[in-house]
Design a protein around this motif. Structure first.
Motif, PDB file in Angstrom:
ATOM      1  N   GLN A 120       0.813  -1.214   0.000  1.00 39.84           N
ATOM      2  CA  GLN A 120       0.000   0.000   0.000  1.00 39.84           C
ATOM      3  C   GLN A 120       0.853   1.275   0.000  1.00 39.84           C
ATOM      4  N   VAL A 121       2.176   1.104  -0.008  1.00 40.12           N
ATOM      5  CA  VAL A 121       3.099   2.231   0.006  1.00 40.12           C
ATOM      6  C   VAL A 121       3.830   2.262  -1.336  1.00 40.12           C
ATOM      7  N   SER A 122       3.892   3.427  -1.936  1.00 42.03           N
ATOM      8  CA  SER A 122       4.571   3.534  -3.233  1.00 42.03           C
ATOM      9  C   SER A 122       6.055   3.221  -3.067  1.00 42.03           C
ATOM     10  N   PRO A 123       6.700   2.699  -4.111  1.00 42.22           N
ATOM     11  CA  PRO A 123       8.129   2.373  -4.015  1.00 42.22           C
ATOM     12  C   PRO A 123       8.995   3.580  -3.643  1.00 42.22           C
ATOM     13  N   GLU A 124       8.628   4.760  -4.096  1.00 41.31           N
ATOM     14  CA  GLU A 124       9.408   5.966  -3.788  1.00 41.31           C
ATOM     15  C   GLU A 124       9.367   6.279  -2.292  1.00 41.31           C
TER      16      GLU A 124
END
Length: 138
Positions: A120-124
């Motif tokens: 649920q967390v973007s890779p960035e």
């Protein structure tokens, strides 16, 4: 809920006044709270739910049970709670099935839910957090 409660804190998954939290307890509590919410809703007594015609058909000319009627099958979908994790086997069936543990079922359901959720967390953002803090899990 049946005694007048209209708000509940620290219910499913929470232990010892929020000193601990357990995802398996959260999964198990889903069945319990679903059942409680169904009971609080009450019993719908209407012409459709208490059809005298259906009673006559089943009792006087039918098989003597309601499981074959469209009305009963329809009501079972709205009036009955089918547990996601709860085991509805008889004690004999449970023993014959190898005495499955409810916790094992809850763990499997938790793992399936988490596996289907994805990250649920973007890779960035994940990279930025890991660069700033010591993260010890993937």
């Amino acid at each position: 809920g049946l005694s007048g409660l209209n708000m509940c804190y620290e219910a499913v998954g929470m232990h010892a006044s929020l000193l601990g939290f357990c995802l398996e307890s959260l999964v198990l509590g889903d069945d319990l709270l679903g059942q409680a919410m169904r009971l609080v809703r009450g019993i719908d007594v209407t012409e459709d739910s208490t059809s005298i015609d259906a009673m006559k058909q089943v009792c006087l000319g039918g098989p003597g049970h309601y499981l074959g009627t469209d009305q009963t099958l329809g009501l079972m979908q709205t009036e009955y709670i089918y547990p996601n994790v709860g085991n509805r086997m008889s004690p004999k069936e449970w023993v014959e099935a190898g005495q499955p543990l409810l916790l094992d079922t809850a763990i499997a359901r938790k793992n399936a839910i988490l596996a289907s959720a994805g990250c649920q967390v973007s890779p960035e953002i994940d990279t930025a957090i890991r660069a700033r803090f010591n993260i010890y899990f993937k």
